[in-house]
Design a protein around this motif. Structure first.
Motif, PDB file in Angstrom:
ATOM      1  N   SER B 529       0.825  -1.213   0.000  1.00 19.56           N
ATOM      2  CA  SER B 529       0.000   0.000   0.000  1.00 19.56           C
ATOM      3  C   SER B 529       0.856   1.259   0.000  1.00 19.56           C
ATOM      4  O   SER B 529       0.366   2.333  -0.325  1.00 19.56           O
ATOM      5  N   GLY B 530       2.124   1.138   0.383  1.00 16.54           N
ATOM      6  CA  GLY B 530       2.944   2.336   0.526  1.00 16.54           C
ATOM      7  C   GLY B 530       2.600   3.139   1.762  1.00 16.54           C
ATOM      8  O   GLY B 530       3.139   4.223   1.955  1.00 16.54           O
ATOM      9  N   GLY B 531       1.712   2.623   2.593  1.00 17.29           N
ATOM     10  CA  GLY B 531       1.263   3.404   3.736  1.00 17.29           C
ATOM     11  C   GLY B 531       1.457   2.721   5.080  1.00 17.29           C
ATOM     12  O   GLY B 531       0.882   3.155   6.067  1.00 17.29           O
ATOM     13  N   ASN B 532       2.246   1.665   5.109  1.00 19.55           N
ATOM     14  CA  ASN B 532       2.621   1.078   6.403  1.00 19.55           C
ATOM     15  C   ASN B 532       4.116   0.742   6.327  1.00 19.55           C
ATOM     16  O   ASN B 532       4.718   0.857   5.262  1.00 19.55           O
ATOM     17  N   PRO B 533       4.723   0.354   7.466  1.00 21.03           N
ATOM     18  CA  PRO B 533       6.189   0.259   7.466  1.00 21.03           C
ATOM     19  C   PRO B 533       6.805  -0.742   6.490  1.00 21.03           C
ATOM     20  O   PRO B 533       8.020  -0.718   6.281  1.00 21.03           O
ATOM     21  N   ALA B 534       6.003  -1.604   5.856  1.00 24.88           N
ATOM     22  CA  ALA B 534       6.598  -2.588   4.948  1.00 24.88           C
ATOM     23  C   ALA B 534       7.096  -1.969   3.654  1.00 24.88           C
ATOM     24  O   ALA B 534       7.969  -2.535   2.988  1.00 24.88           O
ATOM     25  N   ALA B 535       6.539  -0.843   3.261  1.00 22.88           N
ATOM     26  CA  ALA B 535       6.928  -0.237   1.976  1.00 22.88           C
ATOM     27  C   ALA B 535       6.452   1.208   1.963  1.00 22.88           C
ATOM     28  O   ALA B 535       5.384   1.503   2.506  1.00 22.88           O
ATOM     29  N   ASN B 536       7.225   2.081   1.350  1.00 22.73           N
ATOM     30  CA  ASN B 536       6.761   3.462   1.237  1.00 22.73           C
ATOM     31  C   ASN B 536       6.143   3.739  -0.130  1.00 22.73           C
ATOM     32  O   ASN B 536       5.807   4.878  -0.438  1.00 22.73           O
ATOM     33  N   ALA B 537       5.990   2.700  -0.938  1.00 20.96           N
ATOM     34  CA  ALA B 537       5.418   2.856  -2.275  1.00 20.96           C
ATOM     35  C   ALA B 537       4.582   1.635  -2.603  1.00 20.96           C
ATOM     36  O   ALA B 537       4.801   0.556  -2.044  1.00 20.96           O
ATOM     37  N   ALA B 538       3.624   1.812  -3.486  1.00 22.04           N
ATOM     38  CA  ALA B 538       2.817   0.693  -3.968  1.00 22.04           C
ATOM     39  C   ALA B 538       3.100   0.502  -5.454  1.00 22.04           C
ATOM     40  O   ALA B 538       3.386   1.456  -6.170  1.00 22.04           O
ATOM     41  N   LEU B 539       3.002  -0.741  -5.909  1.00 21.56           N
ATOM     42  CA  LEU B 539       3.115  -1.029  -7.343  1.00 21.56           C
ATOM     43  C   LEU B 539       1.716  -1.260  -7.856  1.00 21.56           C
ATOM     44  O   LEU B 539       1.073  -2.183  -7.407  1.00 21.56           O
ATOM     45  N   CYS B 540       1.312  -0.430  -8.731  1.00 21.76           N
ATOM     46  CA  CYS B 540       1.861   0.833  -9.191  1.00 21.76           C
ATOM     47  C   CYS B 540       0.748   1.861  -9.076  1.00 21.76           C
ATOM     48  O   CYS B 540      -0.420   1.519  -9.215  1.00 21.76           O
ATOM     49  N   ASP B 541       1.099   3.075  -8.801  1.00 27.48           N
ATOM     50  CA  ASP B 541       0.088   4.124  -8.726  1.00 27.48           C
ATOM     51  C   ASP B 541       0.724   5.451  -9.117  1.00 27.48           C
ATOM     52  O   ASP B 541       1.909   5.492  -9.481  1.00 27.48           O
ATOM     53  N   GLY B 542      -0.069   6.505  -9.033  1.00 27.61           N
ATOM     54  CA  GLY B 542       0.433   7.815  -9.428  1.00 27.61           C
ATOM     55  C   GLY B 542       1.631   8.245  -8.608  1.00 27.61           C
ATOM     56  O   GLY B 542       2.583   8.831  -9.136  1.00 27.61           O
ATOM     57  N   ALA B 543       1.587   7.954  -7.300  1.00 22.40           N
ATOM     58  CA  ALA B 543       2.687   8.373  -6.427  1.00 22.40           C
ATOM     59  C   ALA B 543       4.002   7.706  -6.812  1.00 22.40           C
ATOM     60  O   ALA B 543       5.078   8.243  -6.550  1.00 22.40           O
ATOM     61  N   PHE B 544       3.917   6.540  -7.450  1.00 27.73           N
ATOM     62  CA  PHE B 544       5.140   5.813  -7.825  1.00 27.73           C
ATOM     63  C   PHE B 544       5.858   6.488  -8.992  1.00 27.73           C
ATOM     64  O   PHE B 544       7.050   6.271  -9.203  1.00 27.73           O
ATOM     65  N   VAL B 545       5.146   7.268  -9.770  1.00 24.00           N
ATOM     66  CA  VAL B 545       5.759   7.857 -10.968  1.00 24.00           C
ATOM     67  C   VAL B 545       5.827   9.385 -10.938  1.00 24.00           C
ATOM     68  O   VAL B 545       6.699   9.981 -11.578  1.00 24.00           O
ATOM     69  N   ALA B 546       4.920  10.030 -10.169  1.00 23.06           N
ATOM     70  CA  ALA B 546       4.727  11.479 -10.328  1.00 23.06           C
ATOM     71  C   ALA B 546       5.962  12.294  -9.961  1.00 23.06           C
ATOM     72  O   ALA B 546       6.157  13.391 -10.489  1.00 23.06           O
ATOM     73  N   ASN B 547       6.775  11.771  -9.074  1.00 22.05           N
ATOM     74  CA  ASN B 547       7.920  12.561  -8.622  1.00 22.05           C
ATOM     75  C   ASN B 547       9.236  12.113  -9.244  1.00 22.05           C
ATOM     76  O   ASN B 547      10.305  12.497  -8.774  1.00 22.05           O
ATOM     77  N   ARG B 548       9.161  11.314 -10.305  1.00 26.24           N
ATOM     78  CA  ARG B 548      10.391  10.921 -11.013  1.00 26.24           C
ATOM     79  C   ARG B 548      10.744  11.919 -12.104  1.00 26.24           C
ATOM     80  O   ARG B 548      11.779  11.819 -12.748  1.00 26.24           O
TER      81      ARG B 548
END
Lengths: 558, 558
Positions: B529-548
């Protein structure tokens, strides 16, 4: 008890505005739902009276966890405001805010957007009152406080709501997923997707543009389902306190907990932002201010997504022009507006030492600088007009800076004090322009640092190519919110674009009319790029909203 | 010399695929352009031969800055691979990569997407060869290596390209902006918007899923205009080296610098990722691996956007079921697949100590655990089937973990070794299930840590409500890539959803058929989910690409 503001009613009122905002962020054409001209607001006198009625009184918000009252704002125009605000005990306030989140999350993206638009509509209706509050905390002249602090700030808030809404509805609420299995029965799943917030967003406001710089983060976090705690700059509380009050009123009327939006005001010298920023409940931070504290936040508030706008050094490359007078007038206005106290004001004017070609013939470096000084003098020669443009210096540090600038280099244009007929204690200063030789290492310390306020440097460079290299180095090392360029050469235009693409800075070319390098329009222009050291985010784009929420999927056999 | 692969040709070939991907990430329906079944790939034998031809040879990439050759991969199936790879001098390689960026930036989002799709198409055509490379570095059994390492990884790459493309074209290339000025002439500006990259993206690969976990970051960074440096896990280089080789081949044929995609392989024990991660040229990092190094990257690689997938503790809440056999079979498969070496494999099975209700009557905690153990035994009773599901243990640490697990608690299911007919040196182990009492503090140290590999804990909880609280605490403190739940109660379903919304975890409910909690499908399911301590990102969503990338605007008077 049913809420006074039903979602159905709010959709009827605001869905059209949201749709137009969604359309405009794709076309980037001109649009605003909020009138810009003071005359469009009939209640100017009532607004002033409402502002004055706030002075000298406690600002009641009925928040949980208020442990004392604090305040002490003083208008840059010299008026003692005397408003006192609730000071929070974070250990009480933050859990109360956190507890308000699930109801807001469950409302969904559209209802949240509608509530945000109602908040903005009510703020808009009170624009004259907000204008006085912004004027008397930022030092902006009235018209600027009215426009930039009113409709333009509201535009940026609405833009953030539109981006937030669009991002949350990129996945459907439900999906049926059916995977063929050759000759066997297909596998089927029913999926639901829910945009869920991160927790509490903290907005750390700035002194100069409390609403304009505060609204994007506030509305982006709120529209994505987070609660929002607003921590204003200690010298610019009132505009954001009013904002919080309106938000709480609308939330309650719409049947949501008012504590979704709260205010946190420092005790003098307390540094409350530092305490709040590392609390586990705070999961998003929006900050505008000094590089030092922005860097501190990025390094220390590791539990939060941190969006910062920090200091930068803005440059204008002056190569050539086919409208010399227009260029000078445009630059003179840009340097003068709000006494250069904008994060977008040009600081370094990069001018070839051998001069430039113009429609008025070749102009030497000295002539360009002298003509610019004359243009500023002409623009500000009349005290009434000067006061209307300059406003007051926002704080004593800016005054100190402009007073010591003369020691940095040869003064091409001296700053002068302007008397304000209505506010005799206001410190009003015209901009100063200092000549510096870009080839001299001792000058570099000056032009390679942000000198916030009405101080610009006319930096003599060896050539336009040399200026472009200095531009590149300045953006890369110091960051820039804006870059300007004047040239009649397609080749130089292309070079300027290349530098700005390489270093990720926003470029305005050959502005000679009524648009200025330091102004951006919501729904069309990006404020900052988020890709150079001046800011890690741009207002507004997908990256500004996409990571304020996460999408949680629940899947079941179909 | 014109490029062999013109953009026109690539658009003809791939635009339809991109459009379908863009549509599917909005509908979240089932779709993939890459065939999943090995029989769809006619060249199985040629693929195996191609893989074998690589063994024992240097892997030539013709990159700048190669200062020596390194390697030393050993297949978890016991085969010495003997491939040697170029080791880079970052001081030479990174500037060469950086110099390649402007041409790629200037190509624009569509041309970049088309080149990425051609890369994926060529990788897809070589799926059998990649399958052997993935199998012999990750230890995955052949079919899984084929599917997860082949088409499923390609799906995730394509999904990232689609998101990246969509994000870059949210603003138009140009806009005319005309602002009315009452009775005066309107003000007009002509604006251009350019998606510009940040610099070089660094992809730090993992041992278990080199392509599946590597492709999203690789293609997201590449499609947004960045160069990409791939730093594989030292034990899983070959699949990513092949990927880099294909990418370089396609880039060159399309007329772009091959150095936009390069490989960086460690010397033994060098820790090259640490050196590369803080280089100023590296502006994006994608990482899958341990929490310790993920945290280090987030804290230290401050010049970069850092996307991490780290460790988590996945739980399944077992409350009740109307398909007891289906539940047991589904869980048995989930625990067994790739010997539990997936970041999505359930670890903690939270079972009320008073038992659960099922369609086969009430079942005590002990019965549920015993029946699950029997289901695993049944699933893996045949060695051939066991080998086809389990694969080999990826490294000695996992073997150590499963061997010491018996000391943690009462063994409900012992792990057994399975002989592999083709690879006698492969370490193949069935999963173990350990009983723990959730109320005993000394058990907590075990079930509240990730125990990566074929080790699961049957945690006895006081009640479903107690299990839900433990689930909440586990996600909040340790993170989770997946959550599973079995219940016939709508109320418990809702509680499970509430916990997963509050703590931002992906939930699979009542899976009893051919979909497993540890598998996600690109274009439809989010991975993490990108929203708990296991990962700060989800595969794949807008947040994964928007800041590249960032959008640079150039505006001129119209």
């Amino acid at each position: 008890m049913p809420a006074d503001l039903s979602t159905v009613l709010l959709i009827e009122r605001h869905r059209g505005t949201l749709d137009k905002a969604l359309e405009t962020i794709r076309t980037r054409e001109y649009w605003s739902p909020y009138a810009e001209h003071p005359k469009a607001y009939p209640d100017a006198e009532a607004g002033k009276a409402a502002f004055e009625a706030l002075l000298g009184h406690p600002f009641e918000l009925d928040q949980p966890g208020t442990d004392e009252w604090t305040g002490g704002e003083r208008s840059p125009f010299g008026v003692e405001l005397g408003v006192r605000y609730p000071h929070p005990d974070p250990a009480v306030l933050l859990p109360a805010m956190r507890a308000a989140v699930p109801a807001w999350r469950d409302a969904g993206p559209e209802a949240r957007a509608m509530v945000c638009l109602e908040i903005l509509a009510r703020i808009n209706a009170r624009t004259p009152e907000f204008a006085h509050a912004v004027m008397h905390t930022s030092g902006q002249a009235f018209t600027m406080a009215f426009q930039a602090g009113g409709p333009h700030a509201q535009d940026r808030g609405l833009e953030a709501v539109a981006y937030a809404y669009a991002e949350q509805v990129r996945v459907p609420e439900t999906a049926e997923w059916t995977k063929p299995q050759g000759k066997r029965e297909p596998i089927g799943l029913r999926k639901t997707f829910t945009a869920v917030p991160l927790g509490i967003g903290l907005v750390i406001g700035c002194n100069t543009f409390p609403t304009w710089n505060g609204y994007p983060g506030l509305f982006a976090s709120l529209a994505t389902g987070n609660a929002v705690l607003v921590k204003p700059h200690p010298r610019a509380v009132l505009p954001l306190a009013l904002t919080v009050a309106v938000a709480r009123e609308v939330l309650a009327e719409a049947g949501f907990p008012a504590d979704l939006v709260c205010l946190a005001v420092d005790r003098p010298g307390e540094g409350l932002a530092k305490t709040l920023a590392v609390r586990p409940e705070i999961r998003v931070i929006d900050y505008t201010g000094s590089t030092a504290f922005g860097d501190w936040l990025e390094a220390n508030a590791r539990q939060a997504r941190v969006f910062t706008e920090k200091a930068g050094v803005n440059s204008v490359v002056i190569d050539s022009t086919d409208d010399y007078r227009g260029m000078l007038a445009n630059l003179a206005f840009s340097l003068s507006l709000y006494s250069g106290q904008m994060c977008t004001t040009p600081q370094n004017l990069l001018i070839p030492r051998d001069g430039i070609s113009t429609d008025a013939g070749p102009k030497s470096y000295d002539e360009v600088v002298a003509d610019l000084a004359a243009a500023v003098d002409g623009l500000l020669g009349d005290d009434a007009r000067a006061n209307a443009l300059l406003g007051a210096l926002v704080n004593p540090e800016v005054k100190e800076r402009v007073e010591t600038a003369a020691g940095i280099g040869e003064v091409a244009l001296a700053s002068r004090s302007v008397a304000h007929p209505d506010f005799p204690r206001a410190v009003v200063r015209t901009p100063t322009v200092i000549k510096l030789d870009g080839a001299k290492p001792d000058a570099e310390a000056a032009y390679m640092s942000e000198c916030f306020g009405p101080v610009s440097f006319a930096v003599a460079v060896d050539s336009t190519a040399d200026g472009l290299e200095l531009l590149r180095r300045t953006i890369r090392e110091k960051g820039a919110m804006t870059v300007g360029g004047y040239t009649t050469s397609p080749e130089v235009e292309r070079w300027l674009e290349e530098v700005c693409w390489d270093e990720r800075a926003q470029l305005s070319l050959n502005l000679t009319g009524g648009v200025y390098v330091n102004q951006t329009a919501a729904f069309s222009d990006f404020h900052g790029s988020g890709g150079n050291p001046a800011a890690n985010a741009a207002l507004c784009d997908g990256a500004f909203v996409a990571n304020r929420f996460r999408t949680v999927e629940v899947r079941r056999p179909a």
